[in-house]
Design a protein around this motif. Structure first.
Motif, short mmCIF file in Angstrom:
data_model
loop_
_atom_site.label_atom_id
_atom_site.label_comp_id
_atom_site.label_asym_id
_atom_site.label_seq_id
_atom_site.Cartn_x
_atom_site.Cartn_y
_atom_site.Cartn_z
N SER A 81 0.74 -1.23 0.02
CA SER A 81 -0.01 -0.16 -0.05
C SER A 81 0.87 1.15 0.13
O SER A 81 1.91 1.34 0.37
N ASP A 82 0.35 2.27 -0.43
CA ASP A 82 0.84 3.74 -0.30
C ASP A 82 2.22 3.72 -0.70
O ASP A 82 3.33 4.01 0.07
N LEU A 83 2.46 3.15 -1.87
CA LEU A 83 3.88 3.27 -2.61
C LEU A 83 4.53 4.58 -2.88
O LEU A 83 5.43 4.93 -2.79
N HIS A 84 3.44 5.47 -3.20
CA HIS A 84 3.92 7.03 -3.56
C HIS A 84 5.22 6.94 -4.22
O HIS A 84 6.19 7.90 -4.15
N VAL A 85 5.11 6.30 -5.40
CA VAL A 85 6.61 6.25 -6.14
C VAL A 85 6.66 7.12 -7.08
O VAL A 85 5.59 7.97 -7.76
N GLY A 111 -3.89 1.05 -3.01
CA GLY A 111 -4.01 2.49 -3.25
C GLY A 111 -2.74 3.60 -2.85
O GLY A 111 -1.62 2.90 -2.25
N ASP A 112 -2.89 4.78 -3.31
CA ASP A 112 -1.69 5.75 -3.17
C ASP A 112 -0.56 5.17 -3.77
O ASP A 112 0.67 4.97 -3.36
N VAL A 113 -0.77 4.85 -5.21
CA VAL A 113 0.31 3.90 -5.84
C VAL A 113 1.54 5.03 -6.46
O VAL A 113 2.45 4.68 -6.43
N ASN A 141 -6.91 8.17 -2.22
CA ASN A 141 -7.03 9.51 -2.38
C ASN A 141 -5.99 10.20 -3.32
O ASN A 141 -6.25 11.03 -3.70
N ASN A 142 -4.51 9.79 -2.93
CA ASN A 142 -3.46 10.52 -3.62
C ASN A 142 -3.19 9.74 -5.10
O ASN A 142 -2.26 10.35 -5.81
N ASP A 143 -4.14 8.76 -5.53
CA ASP A 143 -4.18 8.36 -6.96
C ASP A 143 -4.83 9.36 -7.95
O ASP A 143 -4.84 9.25 -9.09
N SER A 234 -10.50 -1.38 0.99
CA SER A 234 -10.68 0.37 1.19
C SER A 234 -9.61 0.98 1.49
O SER A 234 -8.75 0.77 2.55
N HIS A 235 -8.94 1.57 0.58
CA HIS A 235 -7.62 2.42 0.98
C HIS A 235 -7.64 3.07 2.30
O HIS A 235 -6.96 2.86 3.07
N THR A 236 -8.67 3.80 2.35
CA THR A 236 -8.85 4.68 3.80
C THR A 236 -9.76 3.84 4.72
O THR A 236 -11.03 3.58 4.51
N GLY A 256 -5.06 0.84 4.04
CA GLY A 256 -3.63 1.52 3.99
C GLY A 256 -3.87 2.98 4.60
O GLY A 256 -4.65 3.27 5.45
N HIS A 257 -3.17 3.97 3.83
CA HIS A 257 -3.68 5.45 4.05
C HIS A 257 -2.93 5.87 5.07
O HIS A 257 -2.49 7.09 5.04
N THR A 258 -2.83 5.34 6.49
CA THR A 258 -2.49 5.99 7.45
C THR A 258 -1.01 6.00 7.48
O THR A 258 -0.41 6.83 8.41
N HIS A 259 -0.24 5.31 6.81
CA HIS A 259 1.06 5.41 6.88
C HIS A 259 1.69 5.00 8.21
O HIS A 259 2.72 5.11 8.60
N GLY A 260 0.71 4.09 9.11
CA GLY A 260 1.04 3.96 10.23
C GLY A 260 1.19 4.95 11.17
O GLY A 260 1.62 4.78 12.29
FE LIG Z 1 -0.72 7.36 1.14
#
Ligand SMILES: [Fe+2]
Length: 329
Positions: A81-85, A111-113, A141-143, A234-236, A256-260
């Motif tokens: 999740s949340d690769l933000h590449v 998500g957040d790829v 959401n960041n996609d 669900s991403h969020t 994902g989404h939270t980044h922990g």
């Molecule tokens: Fe994210």
């Protein structure tokens, strides 16, 4: 004589202490200034550690979840999740390629790829070794928008409002290319049944709940007959989506989404969840319990960060190998 004696005693007293009142104030001021410099230096070192080392200390974690029917053989699910590449993150892309060595039964991407359009080609190439395995994915959401600078105040206060301000990102184009290249199934407000690892799985997903694009009603209903697992994406991890999935009999929800929390403090943990989920569940496995049912929830801390907040502390970037096992007889 008496006054001279007092003056004499006063001088002797100051001399014996070695410091006048003014001198004491200057020493205290210097100590406070020194402490401030030390704290600032320690903060700078900590931030440098988080930005230069921990942010790219990619980690694989393994989690066991007893969610399959009794007698089932284990199912290995790779949750990313949340690769933000971005295109320049070659170490992250190389690490992603290596994950195929795990030989998962199913790959899940929540998500957040991407963080930039020009990263699409490098990402699709990096994931290519994983295309041998079945997979499912949903957007975050960041996609939909290029990341923008967010003030710390806005980040730290909990906010449900969708306030995207960046230029649009072409999620539809990425989803189409990813599905074509991999054969994976996009689950944006839709559901399907697929076979993986000898298991028939009811898979369903929603569009991003942070942006209020989620439509749990479109995927509602009990698990398809003959399936051994109902999996919800669900991403969020908004509670309203978790509640809906759980009420429908979904056994395992991946988010994902939270980044922990992204920055976790000793004794405190995450400062924010960035959604309606309580801070204690922003990372890892937990139970989601409603009045009528319960499900498992796994929230990935993700593998990336926003380009404008490139730091992680106490929360390494992570992919997770979920080993789904049979419930105890
Ligand atoms: Fe994210």
């Amino acid at each position: 004589m008496a006054s001279a004696g007092v003056a004499s005693v006063g001088v002797a007293s100051a001399a014996s202490g070695g410091v006048t009142a003014g001198g004491r104030r200057r020493r205290v001021a210097r100590a406070v200034a020194g402490l401030g410099v030390s704290v600032a230096a320690a903060g700078a070192v900590t931030l440098a550690y988080g930005a230069l080392y921990e942010r790219s200390a990619y980690t694989l974690r393994r989690v066991s979840i007893p969610v399959l029917p009794a007698g089932s053989r284990p199912l290995r699910v790779l949750h990313m999740s949340d690769l933000h590449v971005t295109a320049r993150q070659r170490d992250k892309l190389a690490w992603l390629s290596e994950l195929a060595r795990l030989v998962p039964d199913l790959v899940v991407l929540t998500g957040d790829v991407l963080s930039a359009e020009d990263a699409r080609g490098p990402l699709l190439a990096a994931l290519e070794p994983l295309y041998s395995f079945p997979g499912v994915f949903v957007p975050g959401n960041n996609d939909y928008f290029v990341p923008t600078l967010t003030s710390p105040h806005r980040y730290l206060r909990r906010s449900d409002e969708a306030e995207p301000t960046g230029a649009p990102l072409d999620w539809a184009g990425l989803a189409k290319d990813l599905a074509a290249a991999s054969g994976w199934t996009e689950l944006t407000n839709t559901r399907a049944v697929l076979a993986a690892g000898g298991c028939r799985i009811d898979v369903r997903g929603v569009d991003d709940a942070r942006l209020r694009r989620d439509r749990p009603d479109l995927v509602a209903g009990p698990p398809e007959p003959g399936t051994q697992l109902a999996l919800g994406l669900s991403h969020t991890p908004e509670p309203r989506v978790l509640d809906a999935f759980t009420a429908d009999g979904v056994g395992l929800i991946l988010s994902g989404h939270t980044h922990g929390g992204q920055i976790r403090l000793p004794g405190i943990g995450a400062l924010v969840s960035n959604c309606g989920l309580d801070r204690s569940r922003v990372r890892g496995l937990s139970r989601h319990v409603t009045a009528a049912a319960a499900s498992w929830l796994h929230v990935s801390p993700g593998l990336g960060t926003s380009p404008f907040a490139p730091v992680r502390l106490g929360c390494r970037p992570e992919a997770t190998l979920l080993c789904l096992t049979a419930v105890p007889a």
